[in-house]
Motif scaffolding. Structure first.
Motif, PDB file in Angstrom:
ATOM      1  N   LYS A  16      15.076  -7.795  -4.725  1.00 18.17           N
ATOM      2  CA  LYS A  16      13.872  -8.599  -4.547  1.00 18.17           C
ATOM      3  C   LYS A  16      14.122 -10.038  -4.973  1.00 18.17           C
ATOM      4  O   LYS A  16      13.664 -10.991  -4.317  1.00 18.17           O
ATOM      5  N   ARG A  20      13.812 -13.092  -2.126  1.00 18.37           N
ATOM      6  CA  ARG A  20      12.664 -13.994  -2.223  1.00 18.37           C
ATOM      7  C   ARG A  20      13.029 -15.438  -1.914  1.00 18.37           C
ATOM      8  O   ARG A  20      12.181 -16.309  -1.913  1.00 18.37           O
ATOM      9  N   THR A  86       5.533  -5.402  -2.225  1.00 17.43           N
ATOM     10  CA  THR A  86       5.766  -5.537  -3.654  1.00 17.43           C
ATOM     11  C   THR A  86       6.756  -4.482  -4.150  1.00 17.43           C
ATOM     12  O   THR A  86       6.937  -3.433  -3.522  1.00 17.43           O
ATOM     13  N   ILE A 135      -3.359  -2.052  -2.097  1.00 16.79           N
ATOM     14  CA  ILE A 135      -2.575  -2.920  -1.221  1.00 16.79           C
ATOM     15  C   ILE A 135      -3.431  -3.316  -0.024  1.00 16.79           C
ATOM     16  O   ILE A 135      -3.840  -2.455   0.764  1.00 16.79           O
TER      17      ILE A 135
END
Length: 247
Positions: A16, A20, A86, A135
């Motif tokens: 992640k 990003r 996420t 979500i």
């Protein structure tokens, strides 16, 4: 299981972090960095004598090549989905994979399951519901990729356990040695077709590429290589719910 838990969390967070914007090249991240490190690890194990390939027939080698395609698709779906969703949602949905694997094993391979094992499914399902109920874009493309990677991961576990390890008598290191180089070639092809190679080249020769990038990429590759190997060992030595609950 403790090693699997720690490596799983560390690898997802590292992925992640890179996706990003630190290293926004998902195809190359998987193909060159992660699978490349796995291939290098196999070469090193061969050099020191801790790994010796098992001989397979031509027909079995063809089947392994097909499994490598499945492995590539599952890993790519996981990496691409992680860029869009996420970390908690990604991890909790992926934790359903061992549960689905065990259910399919019961249906198609007559694997026995105790009431205690079966009841643990409820704990995992509850965890997924608690994580995903808030979500807002649960029907987004990223969520679809996450569930797709979970289903592909279950299929990969079934094939690895019941076909490669049980029928072909391949050890975990042997599975990685045969799958990783082929999957790396698949990812390189997708990266080239997507135009990512040119972007990566311009990024490397540009002023934004630093030693910190090199260190983070090297750490990511090492974590991914370790997770692949320990995941295969866990598939063989533990029950699926134990891995799912760890996730």
């Amino acid at each position: 299981l403790l090693a699997y838990f720690c490596l799983s969390v560390a690898t997802v967070i590292s992925n992640k972090h890179l996706l990003r914007g630190y290293f926004p090249f998902p195809w190359m991240l998987l193909g060159v960095v992660q699978l490349g490190f796995a291939t290098i690890g196999i070469v090193g194990a061969t050099k020191v004598g801790s790994y010796r390939a098992t001989r397979l027939s031509a027909q079995h080698e063809t089947i392994v090549k097909l499994v490598a395609v499945l492995f590539s698709c599952e890993q790519l779906a996981s990496i691409l989905s992680l860029r869009m969703v996420t970390v908690p949602f990604h991890i909790s949905v992926r934790a359903l994979s061992p549960v689905l694997t065990l259910l399919l094993s019961i249906l198609f391979f007559n694997q026995k399951s105790s009431l205690r094992t079966t009841s643990s499914f409820l704990v995992i399902l509850l965890g997924v519901v608690l994580t995903s109920h808030s979500i807002p874009d649960i029907h987004s493309y990223g969520s679809l990729l996450t569930f797709t990677s979970m289903i592909l991961s279950s299929a990969k576990s079934l094939v690895t356990t019941h076909l490669l390890q049980d029928r072909f008598s391949l050890k975990p290191l042997d599975v990685v040695a045969r799958i990783s180089p082929q999957s790396m070639v698949h990812c390189l092809f997708f990266s080239w077709a997507n135009g990512e190679m040119g972007d990566l080249y311009r990024f490397i020769i540009g002023p934004d590429f630093t030693k910190g990038h090199v260190a983070s990429i090297a750490l990511n590759g090492s974590l991914a290589w370790s997770l692949v190997l320990i995941g295969i060992v866990c598939d063989k030595r533990t029950q699926a719910p134990a891995m799912a609950i760890s996730g």
